[in-house]
Design a protein around this motif. Structure first.
Motif, mmCIF file in Angstrom:
data_model
loop_
_atom_site.group_PDB
_atom_site.id
_atom_site.type_symbol
_atom_site.label_atom_id
_atom_site.label_comp_id
_atom_site.label_asym_id
_atom_site.label_seq_id
_atom_site.Cartn_x
_atom_site.Cartn_y
_atom_site.Cartn_z
ATOM 1 N N CYS A 217 -1.889 40.869 -32.062
ATOM 2 C CA CYS A 217 -0.695 40.179 -32.557
ATOM 3 C C CYS A 217 -1.080 38.786 -33.049
ATOM 4 C CB CYS A 217 0.353 40.065 -31.456
ATOM 5 S SG CYS A 217 1.025 41.640 -30.893
ATOM 6 N N VAL A 218 -1.145 38.601 -34.355
ATOM 7 C CA VAL A 218 -1.523 37.318 -34.950
ATOM 8 C C VAL A 218 -0.245 36.599 -35.380
ATOM 9 C CG1 VAL A 218 -2.929 36.163 -36.691
ATOM 10 C CG2 VAL A 218 -3.663 38.368 -35.759
ATOM 11 N N GLY A 219 0.181 35.639 -34.567
ATOM 12 C CA GLY A 219 1.401 34.903 -34.861
ATOM 13 C C GLY A 219 2.662 35.709 -34.665
ATOM 14 N N THR A 220 2.636 36.712 -33.789
ATOM 15 C CA THR A 220 3.822 37.540 -33.516
ATOM 16 C C THR A 220 4.109 37.551 -32.013
ATOM 17 O OG1 THR A 220 2.473 39.551 -33.371
ATOM 18 C CG2 THR A 220 3.413 39.004 -35.518
ATOM 19 N N PRO A 221 4.539 36.413 -31.444
ATOM 20 C CA PRO A 221 4.748 36.349 -29.988
ATOM 21 C C PRO A 221 5.833 37.280 -29.472
ATOM 22 C CG PRO A 221 5.613 34.384 -31.074
ATOM 23 C CD PRO A 221 4.832 35.139 -32.104
ATOM 24 N N LEU B 5 -2.980 41.665 -27.507
ATOM 25 C CA LEU B 5 -3.609 40.347 -27.435
ATOM 26 C C LEU B 5 -2.936 39.462 -28.476
ATOM 27 C CD1 LEU B 5 -5.815 38.340 -26.494
ATOM 28 C CD2 LEU B 5 -7.318 39.336 -28.233
ATOM 29 N N LEU B 6 -2.421 38.310 -28.031
ATOM 30 C CA LEU B 6 -1.726 37.381 -28.920
ATOM 31 C C LEU B 6 -2.666 36.268 -29.363
ATOM 32 C CD1 LEU B 6 0.876 36.226 -30.242
ATOM 33 C CD2 LEU B 6 1.350 35.067 -28.060
ATOM 34 N N THR C 52 -2.554 35.109 -19.537
ATOM 35 C CA THR C 52 -3.933 34.860 -19.134
ATOM 36 C C THR C 52 -4.838 34.768 -20.364
ATOM 37 O OG1 THR C 52 -4.498 37.210 -18.976
ATOM 38 C CG2 THR C 52 -3.511 36.187 -17.031
ATOM 39 N N GLU C 53 -6.116 34.449 -20.115
ATOM 40 C CA GLU C 53 -7.078 34.353 -21.218
ATOM 41 C C GLU C 53 -7.337 35.690 -21.876
ATOM 42 O OE1 GLU C 53 -7.494 33.052 -18.206
ATOM 43 O OE2 GLU C 53 -8.521 31.114 -18.259
ATOM 44 N N GLU C 54 -7.029 36.799 -21.178
ATOM 45 C CA GLU C 54 -7.202 38.137 -21.752
ATOM 46 C C GLU C 54 -5.970 38.584 -22.531
ATOM 47 O OE1 GLU C 54 -8.114 37.453 -18.506
ATOM 48 O OE2 GLU C 54 -10.180 37.240 -19.261
ATOM 49 N N GLU C 55 -4.890 37.789 -22.469
ATOM 50 C CA GLU C 55 -3.646 38.158 -23.150
ATOM 51 C C GLU C 55 -3.287 37.203 -24.291
ATOM 52 O OE1 GLU C 55 -1.187 40.021 -19.358
ATOM 53 O OE2 GLU C 55 -1.264 37.840 -19.646
ATOM 54 N N VAL D 297 -6.773 50.646 -32.699
ATOM 55 C CA VAL D 297 -6.297 49.266 -32.731
ATOM 56 C C VAL D 297 -5.697 48.957 -34.093
ATOM 57 C CG1 VAL D 297 -8.555 48.348 -33.445
ATOM 58 C CG2 VAL D 297 -6.908 46.848 -32.288
ATOM 59 N N ILE D 298 -4.657 48.142 -34.114
ATOM 60 C CA ILE D 298 -4.014 47.705 -35.344
ATOM 61 C C ILE D 298 -3.746 46.208 -35.243
ATOM 62 C CG2 ILE D 298 -1.682 48.259 -34.488
ATOM 63 C CD1 ILE D 298 -0.883 48.875 -37.393
ATOM 64 N N MET D 299 -3.834 45.509 -36.362
ATOM 65 C CA MET D 299 -3.523 44.077 -36.405
ATOM 66 C C MET D 299 -2.171 43.885 -37.077
ATOM 67 S SD MET D 299 -5.712 40.919 -38.049
ATOM 68 C CE MET D 299 -5.108 40.948 -39.723
ATOM 69 N N VAL D 300 -1.278 43.124 -36.434
ATOM 70 C CA VAL D 300 0.029 42.781 -36.986
ATOM 71 C C VAL D 300 0.078 41.267 -37.135
ATOM 72 C CG1 VAL D 300 2.520 42.940 -36.729
ATOM 73 C CG2 VAL D 300 1.062 44.767 -35.832
ATOM 74 N N ALA D 301 0.223 40.777 -38.358
ATOM 75 C CA ALA D 301 0.187 39.337 -38.635
ATOM 76 C C ALA D 301 1.489 38.897 -39.301
ATOM 77 C CB ALA D 301 -1.000 38.996 -39.535
ATOM 78 N N ASP D 302 2.036 37.781 -38.821
ATOM 79 C CA ASP D 302 3.258 37.211 -39.390
ATOM 80 C C ASP D 302 3.031 35.713 -39.614
ATOM 81 O OD1 ASP D 302 5.898 36.981 -40.245
ATOM 82 O OD2 ASP D 302 6.635 36.561 -38.230
ATOM 83 N N PRO D 303 2.322 35.352 -40.683
ATOM 84 C CA PRO D 303 1.979 33.939 -40.911
ATOM 85 C C PRO D 303 3.180 33.128 -41.401
ATOM 86 C CG PRO D 303 0.587 35.464 -42.191
ATOM 87 C CD PRO D 303 1.777 36.222 -41.722
#
Length: 492
Positions: A183-187, A208-209, A221-224, A257-263
């Motif tokens: 999750c890139v910028g998708t809290p 993973l955020l 945590t550091e793993e999340e 795995v997939i990446m979801v980005a919301d810049p």
């Protein structure tokens, strides 16, 4: 300025300083290299500026390429960068969270002004602040609702997915059988995955955020969670955070795995594309023989009018008709009609025929295009495609040989379709800043950055600059006259 020189900037990705020196840092990590450009004169002087902030008032860092920086200035910049970092580390925040959750409900407090979970020993320091008491476990699991969204549109704006869009994305991820989500910028998607994971007994989805908002380190945590700048691919936690991300991507040899980005929509597309390619490169380092021929599945969420720019960097992407809406944005709402519909779409390299859009919301399957489209997006036989981009029904222009927006008409002078109120004299100009042909420089989303950095970081205001120059000239002349008069008195 009518008839005057047109200024702009260009981002130089992958270029290095001729001296071999690494890029200088600002509080947001390594700065990006830009060049000033003037119409008809090509590339000008190159400089470094902040990667995350497009206005100098948000981050004033500026340095010419090859500029000799004194040791005193370098140390001052390092001290400033350090002063702008969070006062506590991610590890310390994790330990504080462990202490916080075991407190009785009456002692769980959150400072709304400092945006911080409070331990009893810290209450006195926040006595004059607005403090929320009785923070429940349910609230701790939804930090995006507890924290105040950042609202700087050009730096780190947080427009949070509405429940409708967030649940659609997660249902789609489950239907496509992905096991991990970057999750890139998708809290909000990240927290929904964590909420639903305990219910998925057979195969829970991991998440993973990566986000520039360090406040989330109070809850994960550091793993999340990794503190991350998506405009320069910078992990604030250093190699440890980078290793966490790489291990997450490479688990099970990179499968599932997939990446979801919301810049932020005001960000530079080329900078985002460069960072996303770096994440793809991390995923490919699995050692598999077929890694080079495979693609990391990606959902890039961005306005539809950036389609040509995104396809320039990711040609295999396709835009879906699904309208993404946000809770805290006045305009980006689903269900509105005409031009007031949300312009935000999903760009993906996942085959569109595999993505089922909700029929109850008016989406339907086009058998010819083999994908779901919005109800007003009619198939054009001449274009052999469902051509609408903005949710309205577009019409085909036989002269342009393409479909255009319903409000456009064909202009005989420009020999193209445009709004009836367009200016013919600028018909062939296109956009000088980003190069796109579908808008002018004045409507370019990158215009503010160009105005910010042109003329050595000063805003372009010819009249004001000329006035200042005349004032300086007059002051010098006056000083010269005073010296001459004084010397005459001494001689007499």
């Amino acid at each position: 300025m009518e008839g005057g020189p047109r200024l702009g900037v260009a981002l130089l990705l992958g270029d290095r300083d001729p001296t071999g020196a690494p890029a200088p840092h600002c509080p947001h990590g390594p700065a990006l290299l830009f060049t000033k450009i003037r119409q008809g004169k090509g590339e000008g002087r190159r400089f470094y500026a902040c990667s995350a902030c497009r206005e100098r008032k948000d981050c004033s860092f500026f340095q010419w390429e090859g500029e000799k920086v004194s040791e005193a200035r370098r140390q001052a910049q390092e001290r400033y960068n350090q002063s702008r970092q969070p006062s506590s580390s991610h590890t310390q925040n994790v330990e504080r969270y462990k202490e916080f959750v075991v407190l009785p409900l009456s002692e769980r407090k959150f400072c709304q002004e400092c945006q911080q979970l409070l331990l009893p020993s810290e209450w006195r320091r926040h006595s004059g602040h607005q403090v929320l008491g009785g923070v429940s476990v349910a609230q701790l699991r939804r930090p995006s609702q507890l924290l105040r969204p950042l609202e700087n549109k050009k730096t780190n704006a947080q427009y949070l997915f509405a429940d409708r869009s967030c649940r659609f994305l997660l249902d789609l991820i489950v239907a496509l059988r992905f096991k991990r989500v970057l999750c890139v910028g998708t809290p909000r998607l990240h927290e929904l995955i964590k909420l639903r994971s305990p219910q998925e007994q057979k195969s829970p989805i991991r998440s993973l955020l990566l986000d520039i908002d360090f406040r989330y380190s109070q809850f994960y945590t550091e793993e999340e969670f990794c503190h991350y700048n998506m405009f320069n691919h910078y992990f604030f936690g250093g190699e440890a955070a980078r290793d966490v991300c790489q291990e997450f991507l490479q688990q099970d040899e990179g499968e599932g795995v997939i990446m979801v980005a919301d810049p932020p929509f005001g960000g530079l597309v080329e900078a985002l594309a460069f960072a996303f390619r770096q994440l793809v490169a991390m995923w490919k380092q699995t050692g598999r023989t077929d890694a080079a021929s495979k693609e990391l599945p990606i959902f890039w969420i961005f306005p539809y009018f950036f389609e040509s720019r995104i396809l320039e960097f990711f040609p295999s992407f396709r835009m879906l008709d699904y309208q993404v809406d946000y809770d805290n944005h006045a305009l980006y709402k689903h269900g509105k009609s005409g031009r007031k519909q949300s312009p935000v779409r999903i760009f993906t390299n996942v085959s569109p025929r595999l993505i089922v859009l909700p029929v109850e919301e008016g989406y339907r399957f086009c058998c010819i295009c083999q994908r779901y489209v919005s109800s007003e997006n009619q198939h054009c036989e001449a274009c052999n495609s469902c051509t609408s981009k903005d949710g309205r029904r577009w019409r085909h222009c036989s002269l342009c040989k393409t479909c255009v927006k319903p409000s456009w008409v064909h202009c005989r002078v420009c020999d193209r379709c445009a709004l009836p109120s367009h200016s013919c004299k600028n018909a062939d100009a296109g956009c000088f800043v980003c190069g796109a042909a579908d808008h002018k420089r004045t409507a370019c989303p990158n215009l503010c950055a160009a105005m910010r950095v042109c003329c050595g970081g000063q805003k372009l205001n010819p009249k004001k600059n000329k006035l200042k120059a005349n004032m300086r000239k007059g002051k010098k002349a006056k000083t010269a006259k005073q010296r001459k008069k004084k010397s005459k008195k001494l001689l007499n």
